[in-house]
Design a protein around this motif. Sequence first.
Motif, mmCIF file in Angstrom:
data_model
loop_
_atom_site.group_PDB
_atom_site.id
_atom_site.type_symbol
_atom_site.label_atom_id
_atom_site.label_comp_id
_atom_site.label_asym_id
_atom_site.label_seq_id
_atom_site.Cartn_x
_atom_site.Cartn_y
_atom_site.Cartn_z
ATOM 1 N N THR A 20 -36.384 -26.584 4.192
ATOM 2 C CA THR A 20 -38.368 -27.463 3.471
ATOM 3 C C THR A 20 -38.455 -26.004 2.886
ATOM 4 O OG1 THR A 20 -39.540 -27.014 5.493
ATOM 5 C CG2 THR A 20 -38.987 -28.948 4.875
ATOM 6 N N ASP A 22 -39.886 -23.191 0.372
ATOM 7 C CA ASP A 22 -39.972 -23.428 -1.062
ATOM 8 C C ASP A 22 -40.302 -21.792 -1.578
ATOM 9 O OD1 ASP A 22 -42.597 -22.119 -0.028
ATOM 10 O OD2 ASP A 22 -44.015 -23.852 -0.929
ATOM 11 N N SER A 68 -33.939 -28.049 0.298
ATOM 12 C CA SER A 68 -34.643 -27.828 -1.358
ATOM 13 C C SER A 68 -34.273 -26.478 -1.814
ATOM 14 C CB SER A 68 -36.097 -26.872 -0.695
ATOM 15 O OG SER A 68 -35.872 -26.005 0.342
ATOM 16 N N THR A 99 -34.243 -26.561 -10.902
ATOM 17 C CA THR A 99 -34.718 -26.559 -9.774
ATOM 18 C C THR A 99 -35.459 -25.197 -9.710
ATOM 19 O OG1 THR A 99 -33.530 -26.787 -7.940
ATOM 20 C CG2 THR A 99 -34.298 -29.304 -9.096
ATOM 21 N N PHE A 101 -38.467 -22.107 -7.029
ATOM 22 C CA PHE A 101 -39.270 -21.806 -6.472
ATOM 23 C C PHE A 101 -39.730 -20.386 -6.384
ATOM 24 C CE2 PHE A 101 -34.185 -20.759 -6.285
ATOM 25 C CZ PHE A 101 -34.131 -20.042 -6.343
#
Length: 125
Positions: A20, A22, A68, A99, A101
């Motif tokens: 998970t 980030d 993630s 995506t 991060f």
Amino acid sequence: MFGMSGWERDLRAAADELMTADTLAFGGVGFAGEVLPVTEAYHRVEAALDEHPEEVRRQLDHLLAEGSPAGRAYAATLLERVDPAAAQAIWTSLRDDPTEFTTFVGCVMGRSTLGDYATQRLAAA
């Protein structure tokens, strides 16, 4: 054998932390050089590579499939140590991933897409 051994529990907990994530940071961050829990988890998985490569590889495959964006970047980075050809293939497959991060390099915080990060890793290989 009932349940998992200590190293298995620690590896699973570290992989769960990466799942998970980030933020991508491989060392201390900020002016104080604080080591984030996710960075500690990365180092625990990395430390298990030599003694338990098969189980680590299973965890990395799971992270690459379900993690993630930052978690997949951590997993692909670790994969470079055990299977460079597979890591190259993973980075190549991630080049178009939009995506995002958070990244940290020392005290500098930034943002990156997984695709841009993958392209950088391929260029550095």
